[in-house]
Design an enzyme around this catalytic site. Structure first.
Site, PDB file in Angstrom:
ATOM      1  N   GLU A  75      39.536  35.047  41.605  1.00  0.00           N
ATOM      2  CA  GLU A  75      38.910  35.970  40.638  1.00  0.00           C
ATOM      3  C   GLU A  75      39.865  36.035  39.464  1.00  0.00           C
ATOM      4  OE1 GLU A  75      35.909  37.085  41.169  1.00  0.00           O
ATOM      5  OE2 GLU A  75      36.000  36.089  43.102  1.00  0.00           O
ATOM      6  N   CYS A 102      40.658  43.709  34.736  1.00  0.00           N
ATOM      7  CA  CYS A 102      39.885  42.473  34.570  1.00  0.00           C
ATOM      8  C   CYS A 102      38.506  42.762  33.985  1.00  0.00           C
ATOM      9  CB  CYS A 102      39.750  41.771  35.907  1.00  0.00           C
ATOM     10  SG  CYS A 102      39.254  42.882  37.213  1.00  0.00           S
TER      11      CYS A 102
HETATM   12  P1  NAP Z   1      49.063  35.730  37.385  1.00  0.00           P
HETATM   13  O1  NAP Z   1      50.196  35.553  36.457  1.00  0.00           O
HETATM   14  O2  NAP Z   1      48.041  34.679  37.443  1.00  0.00           O
HETATM   15  O3  NAP Z   1      49.747  35.945  38.832  1.00  0.00           O
HETATM   16  C1  NAP Z   1      49.014  36.189  40.036  1.00  0.00           C
HETATM   17  C2  NAP Z   1      49.776  35.583  41.218  1.00  0.00           C
HETATM   18  O4  NAP Z   1      49.579  34.171  41.208  1.00  0.00           O
HETATM   19  C3  NAP Z   1      51.283  35.769  41.188  1.00  0.00           C
HETATM   20  O5  NAP Z   1      51.722  35.965  42.517  1.00  0.00           O
HETATM   21  C4  NAP Z   1      51.797  34.473  40.627  1.00  0.00           C
HETATM   22  O6  NAP Z   1      53.086  34.141  41.098  1.00  0.00           O
HETATM   23  C5  NAP Z   1      50.813  33.477  41.187  1.00  0.00           C
HETATM   24  N1  NAP Z   1      50.668  32.302  40.337  1.00  0.00           N
HETATM   25  C6  NAP Z   1      50.351  32.294  39.014  1.00  0.00           C
HETATM   26  N2  NAP Z   1      50.263  31.032  38.574  1.00  0.00           N
HETATM   27  C7  NAP Z   1      50.519  30.222  39.626  1.00  0.00           C
HETATM   28  C8  NAP Z   1      50.568  28.813  39.805  1.00  0.00           C
HETATM   29  N3  NAP Z   1      50.363  27.967  38.786  1.00  0.00           N
HETATM   30  N4  NAP Z   1      50.854  28.328  41.015  1.00  0.00           N
HETATM   31  C9  NAP Z   1      51.099  29.172  42.046  1.00  0.00           C
HETATM   32  N5  NAP Z   1      51.077  30.508  41.933  1.00  0.00           N
HETATM   33  C10 NAP Z   1      50.779  31.033  40.748  1.00  0.00           C
HETATM   34  O7  NAP Z   1      48.274  37.078  37.078  1.00  0.00           O
HETATM   35  P2  NAP Z   1      48.830  38.548  36.834  1.00  0.00           P
HETATM   36  O8  NAP Z   1      49.606  38.620  35.602  1.00  0.00           O
HETATM   37  O9  NAP Z   1      49.464  38.995  38.075  1.00  0.00           O
HETATM   38  O10 NAP Z   1      47.467  39.380  36.639  1.00  0.00           O
HETATM   39  C11 NAP Z   1      46.851  39.518  35.373  1.00  0.00           C
HETATM   40  C12 NAP Z   1      45.593  38.661  35.258  1.00  0.00           C
HETATM   41  O11 NAP Z   1      44.786  38.888  36.401  1.00  0.00           O
HETATM   42  C13 NAP Z   1      44.693  38.967  34.080  1.00  0.00           C
HETATM   43  O12 NAP Z   1      44.247  37.775  33.490  1.00  0.00           O
HETATM   44  C14 NAP Z   1      43.514  39.721  34.693  1.00  0.00           C
HETATM   45  O13 NAP Z   1      42.317  39.629  33.970  1.00  0.00           O
HETATM   46  C15 NAP Z   1      43.432  39.082  36.030  1.00  0.00           C
HETATM   47  N6  NAP Z   1      42.807  39.943  37.023  1.00  0.00           N
HETATM   48  C16 NAP Z   1      41.600  39.571  37.540  1.00  0.00           C
HETATM   49  C17 NAP Z   1      40.960  40.391  38.454  1.00  0.00           C
HETATM   50  C18 NAP Z   1      39.628  39.985  39.033  1.00  0.00           C
HETATM   51  O14 NAP Z   1      39.215  40.567  40.013  1.00  0.00           O
HETATM   52  N7  NAP Z   1      38.947  39.023  38.482  1.00  0.00           N
HETATM   53  C19 NAP Z   1      41.560  41.589  38.872  1.00  0.00           C
HETATM   54  C20 NAP Z   1      42.802  41.932  38.335  1.00  0.00           C
HETATM   55  C21 NAP Z   1      43.414  41.074  37.419  1.00  0.00           C
HETATM   56  P3  NAP Z   1      54.390  34.399  40.217  1.00  0.00           P
HETATM   57  O15 NAP Z   1      54.197  35.703  39.526  1.00  0.00           O
HETATM   58  O16 NAP Z   1      55.477  34.388  41.208  1.00  0.00           O
HETATM   59  O17 NAP Z   1      54.460  33.264  39.252  1.00  0.00           O
END
Ligand code: NAP
Length: 527
Positions: free
Chosen positions: A264, A301
């Protein structure tokens, strides 16, 4: 109580040499606790343990899984103030939000407990035999949903509880019968460890197999990548950015045995304000939307990042009112310097695009790590030509697009990437005349809202939190609500199998007293 170690099943472990700390954005200092990133050996141990636990856990009854899920909820509550204080120190989010999110997390766990205790969710389907059928006798075939296997869960930074360690993905996977390995979010590692302690306490108390839950720390992408590549991992749940979700989907698809990734991701959640509505209730709408855009410092989100209307005096008045309202709201703290850094960079990048005007920007001095809420506007033509303007700006930012006419509005909706939500603001029955707009919007979103706001995602069976790519990687499923359990299962058929050897859900006597589809009729009768 927080050790900084990984949970490999119920054992604390810190074999790795890489360490990191979480950050308090309110105080602008690192928190003192040190966290140990999981080593390759620990990843291997967690996955092997999960795989062994699956052999037992997949056959655990719905009633026992319900006791387990309720025990997790109880143990989370028993963490008391320490959980709330840790959450606040790692996120900068206020106490009310922390408590509200804890309530939502517990509510989700209990909702899944109720679902699996009742049992009909397995969609038991029985087609009885007709051995007299000619020319080929019809065999007895019975189908139900069974769990996929060890599942890796990645939570998002912006929901340290409800979309993280014991959030919707973990609760639904455990309910389905899948062991869970959480790749802990580095920004709230302490909150994650406390929750992991609570889950493992519930594992022991309710006699679940060790390894049904593990929690691995990491401050970079390596641990997550290794987990997704591991052959014993059978599914992935992810909440976060499009970049992260897409990277994991590609890794999972390129495995020799590809596995599903239910990611998501980001969304700009278009809001369409119809002409009469903007004329009759523009002022009220401006107040409501200023609040929605800034709730949680825009770190949702479902934040309304895009407002589409038809050019004219009423839309001008709305833009003015929204701009005035949004700067009346006190700026609030973002989760982390990296997130505020990204917000500032993406916002300033958007603001440099040709044809974009800034109509509101909080320009007083603000505290460190606080976000400047911003409203911008562009003409429909400019928006259509510039894909940079279609990207999510994660924070209290929204852009109003002034469309030339209904045709251009429809073209713009068709040009959007997949979204979690779409909202229609209409005066009375005005919407009836806008069929093409509604149909275009339905093609792009997972949930359509009438005269409301997209923020606030109810946890209920009818909720769809997902949408066409890139809102999610598989628009057939939801990440929120009890139906999200369907992500972690596969259909499985028994042909001509002796009644005594069938699972209870498919036995003639219907010992679970669940609703089943027998020869095309929904019933809870016996055979
Ligand atoms: P994020 O930077 O994508 O991180 C989420 C998790 O994924 C972290 O544990 C991160 O690890 C890991 N990760 C990120 N890129 C990766 C990769 N290339 N390979 C392996 N692991 C990876 O997101 P965030 O900053 O935590 O959250 C903000 C985003 O989430 C916003 O874009 C928001 O819209 C979205 N969001 C969506 C929803 C929904 O339900 N659709 C709900 C809430 C938030 P590391 O931090 O250790 O790198």
């Amino acid at each position: 109580m927080i050790t900084g170690k990984n949970y490999i099943g119920n054992q604390l472990s810190a074999l790795g040499t890489k360490t990191y700390k979480t950050f308090n954005p309110k105080l602008n200092i690192e928190n003192s606790l040190i966290f140990f990133e999981a080593s390759e050996q620990e990843i291997e141990q967690a996955v092997s343990l999960a795989s062994k636990a699956f052999d037992v856990y997949k056959n655990t009854s719905g009633e026992k899984k319900a006791t387990f899920l309720n025990a997790i909820a109880d143990e989370i509550l028993a963490l008391g103030d320490l959980l709330i204080e840790t959450y606040m120190s790692e996120s900068g989010l206020p106490e009310g939000r922390a408590k509200g999110e804890r309530g939502r997390t517990i509510g989700q766990l209990r909702a899944f407990a109720t679902l699996v205790a009742e049992g009909s969710w397995v969609e038991a389907t029985i087609d009885t035999a007709d051995l007299t059928r000619s020319p080929i006798p019809k065999q007895d075939i019975r189908k139900m949903l069974i769990p996929l296997g060890p599942t890796v869960v990645f939570g998002a930074s912006n929901f340290p509880l409800a979309y993280s360690t014991a959030g919707g993905d973990t609760a639904s996977a455990l309910a389905a019968g899948c062991p869970v390995i959480v790749k802990s979010h580095p920004m709230h590692a302490g909150t994650g460890e406390l929750i992991s302690y609570a889950i493992n306490k519930a594992v022991t108390k309710t006699g679940m197999p060790n390894g049904v839950f593990s929690n691995l720390n990491s401050a970079g992408i390596e641990v997550g990548v290794q987990l997704v590549k591991h052959p014993k991992v059978k599914a992935v749940g992810f909440t976060g950015s499009i970049k992260g979700g897409r990277a994991l989907l590609d890794i999972a698809s390129n495995r020799s045995e590809p596995i599903p990734v239910f990611a998501e991701m980001g969304s700009i959640n278009p809001v369409i304000v119809l002409p009469e509505a903007i004329t009759t209730k523009g002022a009220e709408l401006a107040k409501t939307y200023a609040k929605s855009i800034t709730t949680g410092t825009g770190q949702f989100c479902t934040n309304p990042g895009l407002i589409l209307g038809i050019k004219g005096a009423s839309l001008d008045n709305f833009i003015t009112a929204l701009s005035e309202e949004i700067v009346k709201i006190e700026p609030s703290c973002m989760l982390h310097p990296t997130i505020i850094g990204n917000y500032e960079q993406n916002r300033s990048n958007a603001m440099q695009q040709t044809g974009l005007s800034v109509t509101a920007e909080f320009d007083d001095t603000i505290a460190i790590n606080h976000a400047r809420q911003t409203i911008t506007t562009v003409e429909g033509e400019t928006f259509l030509k510039n894909k940079t303007l279609h990207q999510e700006i994660f924070g209290p930012y929204s852009m109003v697009v002034q469309c030339k006419d209904i045709e251009q509005l429809t073209i713009i909706i068709n040009s959007l990437e997949g979204q979690l939500t779409g909202t229609i603001i209409s005066h009375d029955k005005e919407v009836i005349a806008y069929d093409t707009v509604i149909n275009a919007l339905k093609n792009r979103v997972g949930r359509i809202i009438f005269n409301g706001i997209p923020t606030g995602v109810e946890v209920c069976p009818a909720m769809v939190h997902g949408g066409p790519y890139p809102a999610s990687t598989d628009s057939r499923f939801t990440a929120v609500g009890t139906n999200s359990i369907k992500r972690w299962v596969r259909p499985f058929s028994y042909q001509s199998w002796p009644d005594i050897l069938l699972p209870d859900a498919l036995k003639n006597k219907n010992p679970l007293n669940i609703s089943r589809l027998i020869d095309g009729i929904h019933t809870n009768h016996t055979i």
